[in-house]
Write a protein that holds these residues in place. Structure first.
Motif, PDB file in Angstrom:
ATOM      1  N   PHE A 178       0.786  -1.228   0.000  1.00  0.00           N
ATOM      2  CA  PHE A 178       0.000   0.000   0.000  1.00  0.00           C
ATOM      3  C   PHE A 178       0.822   1.284   0.000  1.00  0.00           C
ATOM      4  N   GLU A 179       2.046   1.197  -0.453  1.00  0.00           N
ATOM      5  CA  GLU A 179       2.881   2.380  -0.673  1.00  0.00           C
ATOM      6  C   GLU A 179       3.134   3.172   0.600  1.00  0.00           C
ATOM      7  N   MET A 180       3.141   2.483   1.741  1.00  0.00           N
ATOM      8  CA  MET A 180       3.433   3.125   3.016  1.00  0.00           C
ATOM      9  C   MET A 180       4.945   3.205   3.227  1.00  0.00           C
ATOM     10  N   ILE A 181       5.410   4.294   3.802  1.00  0.00           N
ATOM     11  CA  ILE A 181       6.823   4.401   4.148  1.00  0.00           C
ATOM     12  C   ILE A 181       7.076   3.490   5.343  1.00  0.00           C
ATOM     13  N   TYR A 182       8.000   2.558   5.204  1.00  0.00           N
ATOM     14  CA  TYR A 182       8.154   1.534   6.238  1.00  0.00           C
ATOM     15  C   TYR A 182       8.619   2.130   7.567  1.00  0.00           C
ATOM     16  N   ASP A 183       9.390   3.250   7.516  1.00  0.00           N
ATOM     17  CA  ASP A 183       9.917   3.819   8.755  1.00  0.00           C
ATOM     18  C   ASP A 183       9.266   5.147   9.129  1.00  0.00           C
ATOM     19  N   MET A 184       8.081   5.431   8.556  1.00  0.00           N
ATOM     20  CA  MET A 184       7.342   6.633   8.943  1.00  0.00           C
ATOM     21  C   MET A 184       6.730   6.392  10.314  1.00  0.00           C
ATOM     22  N   PRO A 185       7.092   7.193  11.334  1.00  0.00           N
ATOM     23  CA  PRO A 185       6.593   6.939  12.689  1.00  0.00           C
ATOM     24  C   PRO A 185       5.097   7.215  12.819  1.00  0.00           C
ATOM     25  N   GLU A 186       4.365   6.270  13.396  1.00  0.00           N
ATOM     26  CA  GLU A 186       2.934   6.481  13.609  1.00  0.00           C
ATOM     27  C   GLU A 186       2.677   7.587  14.628  1.00  0.00           C
TER      28      GLU A 186
END
Length: 478
Positions: A178-186
């Motif tokens: 789903f094209e999410m940045i793997y290390d983008m902090p929630e």
């Protein structure tokens, strides 16, 4: 030492070898590479890029594997793989493929079963640690992701940084469908950021607020279709592809199978665009309206990331029936590939009294600034509206779904008014924090497929470093 697998079909046939050579030169001289091709033509092209005696390089061809085992890929085999790799319901995944959706039932069954067998063979035979491919938009890639999850092979790709002025210079890494940045902090909203990070985010946002700018990659698209003399050659191209190109009739190379069927697309697009102009309208900005920019189709943004509403008319139908009496939908065509959508879609829109099809050359940012909200499945316009602190309703899953002011709604029917009533305009500082987190995930290196600059040694060196840093984080060498 890692065993690395690279997609090497077009447009990866130059990029993947270029990156691997830099990895061997700069990071890991002992790294092995398995290059995945679709047919013998691609295989020959890749082999020529390396010494014939290079024992660290292997080329594995999809077509050869599929044709050798075609009769083994039965419905029973597909059901077996469906359970083994947690791929139920299977048709959900088959319908995520922008090529298979045009094929018949038997071909889909054989191909889907074959893809599971292929990736099982590749990942287990060569003990692959990491697999690099495009964003998931075909079953080819989706199955690699599903099989990799079970056998310990990590799928990943490099995605250009959108909407922050970095799209032709930086990228991020994603490792899910789903094209999410793997290390983008929630928890980006409560994190601490350096003064430099906040300053960079604030300066970008201030510039965007003052002078809205389209993503740099749009310079490669967005041109009105024009008549070309080359159109006269298209029938001959069709004949050559249909009768004299054996690759076009190779059932084992499903992405190129019957590619001649698309030979006449350019001229079709031209005449479709000419006919479609009668449906376009100028926007009356004094009206109350929801802005819905249409997505390209079929693309990952819909068939994977917003599969429920992949038929965009279904989303528009639900939204149109959920609006108050004084609000209409302004639906604007995407100008990157005008003519690609059949005009029956526009005729269907015309049957809705509260949907207006807007001329694709109208200013998108004016529509964002004057609308009640932007409704989108996963589009960049939602990210742009978020940065301008306008309400955003999202019907799919994409990297900015947790951004300030974005309302992720799985079922839009009957929920528009309650969503708008509960929406709170975010503070500018919230947007700055989100952008600081987003921009901190940026890695140097151009990954845009239509940019020749991505193939330079310097750029491949940047991408190789980005990949190898990711490898060491995910699976440290013991």
């Amino acid at each position: 030492m890692y065993n690395l697998c690279f997609m090497a079909r077009r447009p990866f046939d130059d990029l993947s070898p270029g990156i691997y050579k830099q990895i061997r030169k700069e990071q890991d001289p002992e790294a092995n590479a398995i290059f995945i091709t679709c047919d013998c033509k691609e295989s020959e092209y890749i082999r020529k890029k390396f010494d014939a005696n290079d024992k660290q390089v292997t080329v594995v061809e999809l077509s050869a594997f599929m044709n050798e085992h075609w009769d083994e890929f039965t419905l029973e085999k597909l059901s077996y793989y469906e359970k083994k790799y947690d791929a139920s319901p299977m048709w959900k995944y088959i319908y995520s493929d922008r090529f298979l959706i045009y094929r018949n039932y038997d071909y889909c069954v054989h191909t889907a079963a074959g893809l599971f067998a292929f990736w099982e063979h590749v990942f287990t035979t060569y003990k692959v640690d990491f697999y690099y491919d495009e964003v998931i938009a075909t079953l080819f890639t989706y199955v690699a992701y599903l099989v990799g999850k079970k056998v310990g092979t990590h799928y990943y790709t490099l995605m250009l940084m959108r909407s922050v002025g970095m799209d032709l210079t930086h990228h991020y890494i994603l490792n899910d469908p789903f094209e999410m940045i793997y290390d983008m902090p929630e928890d980006y909203a409560t994190r601490e950021y350096t003064p430099e990070q906040l300053k960079a985010a604030d300066e970008f946002l201030a510039g965007f607020e003052e002078k809205h700018s389209k993503p740099a990659f749009m310079q490669f698209s967005g041109r009105k279709p024009k008549w070309k003399m080359s159109f006269f050659t298209l029938p001959f191209l069709w004949i050559r592809q249909r009768y004299f190109n054996p690759h076009a009739m190779d059932k084992g190379s499903y992405i190129y199978y019957k590619a001649y069927e698309r030979s006449m697309e350019q001229i079709k697009f031209y005449f479709r665009y000419k006919a479609s102009r009668k449906y376009y309208n100028k926007a009356d900005l004094s009206k109350k309206f929801v802005y819905f920019p249409l997505h390209l189709q079929p693309e990952a943004s819909t068939i994977v990331c917003a599969q429920k509403y992949e038929k965009q008319l279904y989303f528009l139908d639900n939204l149109a029936k959920s609006l108050p009496a004084d609000t209409v939908i302004y639906c604007k065509e995407h100008y990157s590939f005008l003519g690609s959508r059949d005009n029956s879609f526009y005729r269907a829109l015309k049957e809705y009294p509260n949907i207006v099809l807007i001329d694709p050359w109208e200013d998108s940012f004016q529509l964002i600034e004057h609308c009640e909200c932007v409704a989108t499945l996963t589009g960049t316009a939602g990210q742009e509206a978020m940065m301008l602190r306008r309400p955003v309703i999202m019907g799919g899953d994409i990297l900015y779904e947790n951004a300030p002011g974005v309302m992720r709604i799985d079922d839009i029917f009957g929920n528009y008014e309650s969503a708008m009533a509960n929406w709170k305009k975010p503070e500018r500082e919230e947007i700055v924090k989100y952008l600081a987190a987003y921009m901190s995930c940026a890695r140097p290196g151009n990954t845009y497929a239509m940019s020749d600059a991505r193939l330079t040694d310097d750029n491949c060196r940047l991408l190789a470093k980005s990949m190898y840093d990711y490898f060491k984080e995910q699976k440290p060498i013991m």
